[in-house]
Write a protein that holds these residues in place. Structure first.
Motif, PDB file in Angstrom:
ATOM      1  N   GLN A 341     -28.361  16.152 -20.201  1.00 33.24           N
ATOM      2  CA  GLN A 341     -29.508  15.276 -20.418  1.00 33.24           C
ATOM      3  C   GLN A 341     -30.116  15.587 -21.788  1.00 33.24           C
ATOM      4  OE1 GLN A 341     -30.060  12.869 -18.113  1.00 33.24           O
ATOM      5  NE2 GLN A 341     -28.239  13.782 -17.178  1.00 33.24           N
ATOM      6  N   GLY A 342     -29.804  14.716 -22.747  1.00 33.20           N
ATOM      7  CA  GLY A 342     -30.292  14.900 -24.099  1.00 33.20           C
ATOM      8  C   GLY A 342     -30.454  13.566 -24.793  1.00 33.20           C
ATOM      9  N   PRO A 343     -30.606  13.581 -26.125  1.00 28.79           N
ATOM     10  CA  PRO A 343     -30.805  12.324 -26.863  1.00 28.79           C
ATOM     11  C   PRO A 343     -29.653  11.334 -26.678  1.00 28.79           C
ATOM     12  CG  PRO A 343     -31.349  14.220 -28.227  1.00 28.79           C
ATOM     13  CD  PRO A 343     -30.716  14.754 -26.982  1.00 28.79           C
ATOM     14  N   LEU A 344     -28.410  11.854 -26.654  1.00 24.65           N
ATOM     15  CA  LEU A 344     -27.272  10.950 -26.520  1.00 24.65           C
ATOM     16  C   LEU A 344     -27.290  10.235 -25.170  1.00 24.65           C
ATOM     17  CD1 LEU A 344     -24.645   9.821 -27.643  1.00 24.65           C
ATOM     18  CD2 LEU A 344     -23.452  11.809 -26.674  1.00 24.65           C
ATOM     19  N   THR A 345     -27.601  10.982 -24.113  1.00 22.33           N
ATOM     20  CA  THR A 345     -27.664  10.365 -22.783  1.00 22.33           C
ATOM     21  C   THR A 345     -28.769   9.326 -22.716  1.00 22.33           C
ATOM     22  OG1 THR A 345     -26.908  12.465 -21.858  1.00 22.33           O
ATOM     23  CG2 THR A 345     -27.798  10.840 -20.314  1.00 22.33           C
ATOM     24  N   ARG A 346     -29.918   9.610 -23.340  1.00 20.62           N
ATOM     25  CA  ARG A 346     -31.016   8.637 -23.347  1.00 20.62           C
ATOM     26  C   ARG A 346     -30.627   7.381 -24.113  1.00 20.62           C
ATOM     27  NH1 ARG A 346     -34.187  13.405 -23.894  1.00 20.62           N
ATOM     28  NH2 ARG A 346     -34.252  13.157 -26.164  1.00 20.62           N
ATOM     29  N   VAL A 347     -29.901   7.547 -25.196  1.00 19.77           N
ATOM     30  CA  VAL A 347     -29.451   6.382 -25.964  1.00 19.77           C
ATOM     31  C   VAL A 347     -28.487   5.543 -25.127  1.00 19.77           C
ATOM     32  CG1 VAL A 347     -28.078   5.664 -27.968  1.00 19.77           C
ATOM     33  CG2 VAL A 347     -29.830   7.430 -28.228  1.00 19.77           C
ATOM     34  N   ILE A 348     -27.600   6.214 -24.386  1.00 21.99           N
ATOM     35  CA  ILE A 348     -26.660   5.473 -23.534  1.00 21.99           C
ATOM     36  C   ILE A 348     -27.412   4.685 -22.472  1.00 21.99           C
ATOM     37  CG2 ILE A 348     -24.814   5.717 -21.823  1.00 21.99           C
ATOM     38  CD1 ILE A 348     -23.804   8.113 -23.439  1.00 21.99           C
ATOM     39  N   ARG A 349     -28.435   5.307 -21.867  1.00 21.00           N
ATOM     40  CA  ARG A 349     -29.209   4.595 -20.847  1.00 21.00           C
ATOM     41  C   ARG A 349     -29.941   3.396 -21.442  1.00 21.00           C
ATOM     42  NH1 ARG A 349     -30.357   9.931 -18.625  1.00 21.00           N
ATOM     43  NH2 ARG A 349     -29.298  10.104 -16.599  1.00 21.00           N
ATOM     44  N   ILE A 350     -30.481   3.573 -22.628  1.00 22.10           N
ATOM     45  CA  ILE A 350     -31.155   2.443 -23.287  1.00 22.10           C
ATOM     46  C   ILE A 350     -30.162   1.322 -23.565  1.00 22.10           C
ATOM     47  CG2 ILE A 350     -32.330   1.734 -25.415  1.00 22.10           C
ATOM     48  CD1 ILE A 350     -33.589   4.534 -25.501  1.00 22.10           C
ATOM     49  N   ALA A 351     -28.951   1.696 -24.009  1.00 23.62           N
ATOM     50  CA  ALA A 351     -27.924   0.682 -24.282  1.00 23.62           C
ATOM     51  C   ALA A 351     -27.533  -0.053 -23.004  1.00 23.62           C
ATOM     52  CB  ALA A 351     -26.701   1.351 -24.917  1.00 23.62           C
ATOM     53  N   VAL A 352     -27.409   0.683 -21.884  1.00 19.98           N
ATOM     54  CA  VAL A 352     -27.060   0.050 -20.612  1.00 19.98           C
ATOM     55  C   VAL A 352     -28.150  -0.928 -20.199  1.00 19.98           C
ATOM     56  CG1 VAL A 352     -26.740   0.478 -18.150  1.00 19.98           C
ATOM     57  CG2 VAL A 352     -25.553   1.900 -19.821  1.00 19.98           C
ATOM     58  N   ASN A 353     -29.415  -0.517 -20.320  1.00 22.05           N
ATOM     59  CA  ASN A 353     -30.517  -1.409 -19.954  1.00 22.05           C
ATOM     60  C   ASN A 353     -30.558  -2.646 -20.845  1.00 22.05           C
ATOM     61  OD1 ASN A 353     -31.442   0.237 -17.864  1.00 22.05           O
ATOM     62  ND2 ASN A 353     -32.663   1.500 -19.267  1.00 22.05           N
ATOM     63  N   ASN A 354     -30.264  -2.464 -22.113  1.00 23.44           N
ATOM     64  CA  ASN A 354     -30.279  -3.607 -23.033  1.00 23.44           C
ATOM     65  C   ASN A 354     -29.123  -4.564 -22.765  1.00 23.44           C
ATOM     66  OD1 ASN A 354     -32.586  -2.787 -24.371  1.00 23.44           O
ATOM     67  ND2 ASN A 354     -31.462  -1.639 -25.939  1.00 23.44           N
ATOM     68  N   LEU A 355     -27.989  -4.019 -22.311  1.00 26.35           N
ATOM     69  CA  LEU A 355     -26.847  -4.882 -21.996  1.00 26.35           C
ATOM     70  C   LEU A 355     -27.183  -5.878 -20.888  1.00 26.35           C
ATOM     71  CD1 LEU A 355     -23.762  -2.487 -22.145  1.00 26.35           C
ATOM     72  CD2 LEU A 355     -24.239  -4.439 -23.620  1.00 26.35           C
ATOM     73  N   ALA A 356     -28.093  -5.489 -19.997  1.00 27.46           N
ATOM     74  CA  ALA A 356     -28.477  -6.391 -18.909  1.00 27.46           C
ATOM     75  C   ALA A 356     -29.200  -7.629 -19.419  1.00 27.46           C
ATOM     76  CB  ALA A 356     -29.352  -5.653 -17.901  1.00 27.46           C
ATOM     77  N   GLY A 357     -29.740  -7.567 -20.642  1.00 28.39           N
ATOM     78  CA  GLY A 357     -30.461  -8.704 -21.194  1.00 28.39           C
ATOM     79  C   GLY A 357     -29.670  -9.528 -22.187  1.00 28.39           C
ATOM     80  N   VAL A 358     -28.404  -9.180 -22.406  1.00 31.61           N
ATOM     81  CA  VAL A 358     -27.573  -9.955 -23.337  1.00 31.61           C
ATOM     82  C   VAL A 358     -27.264 -11.317 -22.728  1.00 31.61           C
ATOM     83  CG1 VAL A 358     -25.336 -10.039 -24.501  1.00 31.61           C
ATOM     84  CG2 VAL A 358     -26.599  -7.889 -24.367  1.00 31.61           C
ATOM     85  N   PRO A 359     -27.382 -12.407 -23.486  1.00 34.32           N
ATOM     86  CA  PRO A 359     -27.051 -13.736 -22.932  1.00 34.32           C
ATOM     87  C   PRO A 359     -25.622 -13.787 -22.407  1.00 34.32           C
ATOM     88  CG  PRO A 359     -28.193 -13.954 -25.028  1.00 34.32           C
ATOM     89  CD  PRO A 359     -27.906 -12.499 -24.854  1.00 34.32           C
ATOM     90  N   SER A 360     -25.443 -14.480 -21.297  1.00 32.50           N
ATOM     91  CA  SER A 360     -24.141 -14.479 -20.633  1.00 32.50           C
ATOM     92  C   SER A 360     -23.053 -15.125 -21.483  1.00 32.50           C
ATOM     93  CB  SER A 360     -24.246 -15.201 -19.290  1.00 32.50           C
ATOM     94  OG  SER A 360     -24.688 -16.532 -19.475  1.00 32.50           O
ATOM     95  N   ILE A 361     -23.404 -16.084 -22.322  1.00 32.86           N
ATOM     96  CA  ILE A 361     -22.388 -16.742 -23.140  1.00 32.86           C
ATOM     97  C   ILE A 361     -21.751 -15.757 -24.112  1.00 32.86           C
ATOM     98  CG2 ILE A 361     -24.021 -17.474 -24.900  1.00 32.86           C
ATOM     99  CD1 ILE A 361     -20.953 -19.424 -23.629  1.00 32.86           C
ATOM    100  N   VAL A 362     -22.499 -14.708 -24.506  1.00 32.71           N
ATOM    101  CA  VAL A 362     -21.942 -13.673 -25.382  1.00 32.71           C
ATOM    102  C   VAL A 362     -20.827 -12.934 -24.658  1.00 32.71           C
ATOM    103  CG1 VAL A 362     -22.470 -11.582 -26.685  1.00 32.71           C
ATOM    104  CG2 VAL A 362     -24.117 -13.465 -26.639  1.00 32.71           C
ATOM    105  N   TYR A 363     -21.035 -12.656 -23.375  1.00 34.00           N
ATOM    106  CA  TYR A 363     -19.968 -12.029 -22.589  1.00 34.00           C
ATOM    107  C   TYR A 363     -18.751 -12.953 -22.493  1.00 34.00           C
ATOM    108  CZ  TYR A 363     -23.185  -8.386 -21.023  1.00 34.00           C
ATOM    109  OH  TYR A 363     -24.052  -7.321 -20.976  1.00 34.00           O
ATOM    110  N   GLY A 364     -19.004 -14.262 -22.406  1.00 30.04           N
ATOM    111  CA  GLY A 364     -17.895 -15.198 -22.371  1.00 30.04           C
ATOM    112  C   GLY A 364     -17.077 -15.169 -23.647  1.00 30.04           C
ATOM    113  N   VAL A 365     -17.763 -15.108 -24.797  1.00 31.25           N
ATOM    114  CA  VAL A 365     -17.061 -15.029 -26.082  1.00 31.25           C
ATOM    115  C   VAL A 365     -16.286 -13.720 -26.170  1.00 31.25           C
ATOM    116  CG1 VAL A 365     -17.364 -14.940 -28.578  1.00 31.25           C
ATOM    117  CG2 VAL A 365     -18.717 -16.549 -27.218  1.00 31.25           C
ATOM    118  N   PHE A 366     -16.915 -12.630 -25.712  1.00 28.45           N
ATOM    119  CA  PHE A 366     -16.214 -11.344 -25.707  1.00 28.45           C
ATOM    120  C   PHE A 366     -14.986 -11.393 -24.806  1.00 28.45           C
ATOM    121  CE2 PHE A 366     -15.526  -7.321 -23.468  1.00 28.45           C
ATOM    122  CZ  PHE A 366     -15.201  -6.488 -24.529  1.00 28.45           C
ATOM    123  N   GLY A 367     -15.140 -11.957 -23.611  1.00 25.99           N
ATOM    124  CA  GLY A 367     -14.005 -12.054 -22.700  1.00 25.99           C
ATOM    125  C   GLY A 367     -12.879 -12.881 -23.278  1.00 25.99           C
ATOM    126  N   LEU A 368     -13.227 -13.993 -23.944  1.00 22.69           N
ATOM    127  CA  LEU A 368     -12.194 -14.820 -24.552  1.00 22.69           C
ATOM    128  C   LEU A 368     -11.478 -14.083 -25.674  1.00 22.69           C
ATOM    129  CD1 LEU A 368     -10.865 -17.657 -24.735  1.00 22.69           C
ATOM    130  CD2 LEU A 368     -12.654 -18.258 -26.374  1.00 22.69           C
TER     131      LEU A 368
END
Length: 558
Positions: A341-368
């Motif tokens: 549990q350190g800065p890197l883990t906190r950054v990963i958690r922040i990134a995971v939380n932010n991924l939940a707010g990415v527009p779904s069409i972006v995931y579609g472009v990534f998947g394609l």
């Protein structure tokens, strides 16, 4: 300060206003949700009720009178000036408003359109004749008219009052033949075509490997000859069935007096709604509802059923759940139990939380871009070189749609699982370790089972979001019409490379891409209601499992 002011201040400090505001907000949200579902259900499910067919005289001022027949779909009042501005010969005198009615007149090949707006004040002598017939067809929509006679290969079979029971018998016969033809063409012929394609790919693979010698070619030719012989037999059966299928016809007189001949092979059913009683209409209503959920679509998705879309939605969500659950749980276990549990883990958690707010069409472009073109293209080069240049996995399909949704819902599962792991008392872990269990055994046999209700909560949220997504699926595997289900009797049985239909995309297609907007509108509501019900059933199943796990491991919390 007065006693009243003190009491008011104490009431504010007690938190009661916040409780009442929260309760009121929840009540308003529930009422709005139930109201929305009621509107969707009323407009969607009402479409399947056999409405009476109205026949009336219609005379536009300055034109010759004519007879209209059809179903009244919508009635509204519009300003008289608006009708005049539309070019209608509306008299200047009279009330401010006039009635405008939307008639489903059917008979598209004769009248040019299924629906027609008319002025209610120009209708006269309305009537609902009991012998008025509604004919549902596989193409060209409904036809309204009077049955004159039934013919067999141009020869009169029955006419007048005797024609109706004969017609029902012949339609039942045609429906049975249609089922036989569907089975032969889709299952049997599909199986043979699938086998021939596999032989072609096998021959190409042996050729690329330099192993296509005379013996291998002879074995392939023998298997191909067997399939060709089966196809010849099936072809004869299909030709014979089509001759019987197109044998009968009926002659119908429509409202304007014209007569038209319809082959019964193009007819789904014929009924007389004006002659039906309440119980007859209720039985017909149940039949139409069952057809909606169990049949295939027709008429550019504006008629028939939506079973392929239901099947595709449920199958895709189940595959997504199988993929996202282990990855989400493993990621959460690592972040909570093993990672420092350190800065890197906190950054990963922040990134995971932010991924939940990415527009779904972006995931579609990534998947394609990644799944379809990079990963799918690489799989084709390594494992399916014989299919080139036609792609196998290098094209949108069920696998990539499920993976895209798994990536989209992964943050939800990770966060929910982490919260569940964090709620497990430290004393439980220490007690297990004190009894001699290793950390891995403690995690596998104690911690994860206790956190399983939280995992199911994450899965419930993931299913709810994934089942309703549309934008990314348009890029990675969902199509307007898929002729075959991705799960069938042809090896390898589950075809992950095949495109699928989806309820959400079906709503978009019917609502915004349909050439017949008025006919498609009720199906938008009906499909939306069905999508809500499918999501609710999936969630109820997950909630049941979660509650069962919660009761099972409740004793460990104390």
């Amino acid at each position: 300060m007065s006693v009243k002011q003190n009491n008011l201040k104490s009431w504010y400090k007690s938190g009661a206003p916040g409780v009442w505001m929260s309760g009121g907000a929840v009540a308003i949200a529930i009422i709005m949700t139930l109201g929305l579902l009621a509107v969707i259900a009323t407009r969607g499910l009402g479409h399947f009720w056999p409405a009476d067919v109205l026949e009336a005289d219609y005379q536009v001022p300055g034109e010759a009178p004519r007879v209209l027949a059809g179903e009244v779909v919508q009635v509204e009042e519009v300003p008289r000036a608006r009708l005049a501005a539309a070019g209608l010969p509306v008299a200047a005198e009279g009330g401010e408003f006039m009635t405008r009615e939307l008639f489903k007149v059917g008979n598209r090949e004769l009248l040019g359109a299924d629906f027609s707006w008319i002025v209610g004040e120009w209708l006269s002598n309305p009537r609902t004749p009991e012998d008025m017939m509604v004919v549902e067809r596989r193409e060209w929509g409904n036809l309204y008219g009077y049955l004159l006679r039934v013919e067999e290969q141009g020869r009169l079979v029955a006419e007048g009052a005797d024609a109706w029971p004969v017609l029902q018998q012949r339609i039942a016969r045609v429906e049975q033949l249609h089922g036989q033809l569907a089975r032969l063409e889709k299952k049997e012929v599909g199986r043979i075509n699938h086998g021939l394609e596999r032989l072609r790919l096998e021959a190409r693979k042996l050729e690329l490997q330099g192993q296509l010698d005379a013996a291998a070619q002879a074995a392939l030719d023998a298997r191909r000859a067997e399939l060709d012989a089966e196809y010849k037999v099936l072809e004869g059966q299909i030709v014979e069935l089509y001759q019987q299928f197109n044998r009968d016809s009926m002659v119908v007189r429509v409202s304007d007096g014209r007569e038209t001949r319809i082959e019964l092979g193009k007819v789904v059913r014929a009924y007389r709604p004006n002659a039906m009683g309440p119980l007859d209409k209720l039985g017909f209503y149940g039949l139409k509802l069952w057809e909606f959920v169990s049949d295939e679509p027709r008429e550019a998705n504006t008629e028939g059923g939506i079973f392929p879309a239901i099947f595709g939605t449920v199958l895709m969500v189940m595959i997504m759940a199988v993929i996202v659950t282990p990855f989400g749980v493993i990621a959460a276990v690592y972040l909570r139990e093993y990672a420092k549990q350190g800065p890197l883990t906190r950054v990963i958690r922040i990134a995971v939380n932010n991924l939940a707010g990415v527009p779904s069409i972006v995931y579609g472009v990534f998947g394609l871009g990644f799944f379809v073109y990079v990963l799918g293209g690489s799989i084709d080069q390594l494992f399916f070189p014989e299919s080139a240049p036609a792609p196998t996995f290098g094209t949108p399909g069920l696998m990539w749609a499920s993976l895209t949704l798994a990536i989209l819902t992964l943050p939800v599962v990770i966060v929910a699982t982490e919260e569940g792991l964090a709620r497990i008392p430290r004393a439980v872990r220490e007690g297990s370790l004190a009894l001699g269990a290793t950390k891995a055994e403690t995690l596998w046999k104690v911690v994860i089972p206790m956190a399983s209700p939280a995992m199911m909560t994450g899965l419930i949220l993931a299913v709810a979001r994934a089942a309703g997504e549309v934008a990314p699926l348009m890029l990675v595997g969902v199509v307007k019409l898929a002729p075959n289900l991705p799960l069938n009797g042809n090896y390898p049985y589950l075809h992950l490379d095949q495109k699928i239909m989806h309820l959400g995309f079906h709503i978009y297609d019917v609502g915004f891409q349909s050439p017949n907007v008025e006919a498609a509108r009720p199906l938008v509501y009906a499909t939306a209601l069905l999508l809500v019900l499918v999501i609710a059933l999936l969630n109820f199943a997950a909630v049941y499992i979660r509650n069962h796990l919660r009761e099972k491991y409740k004793a460990l919390d104390h």
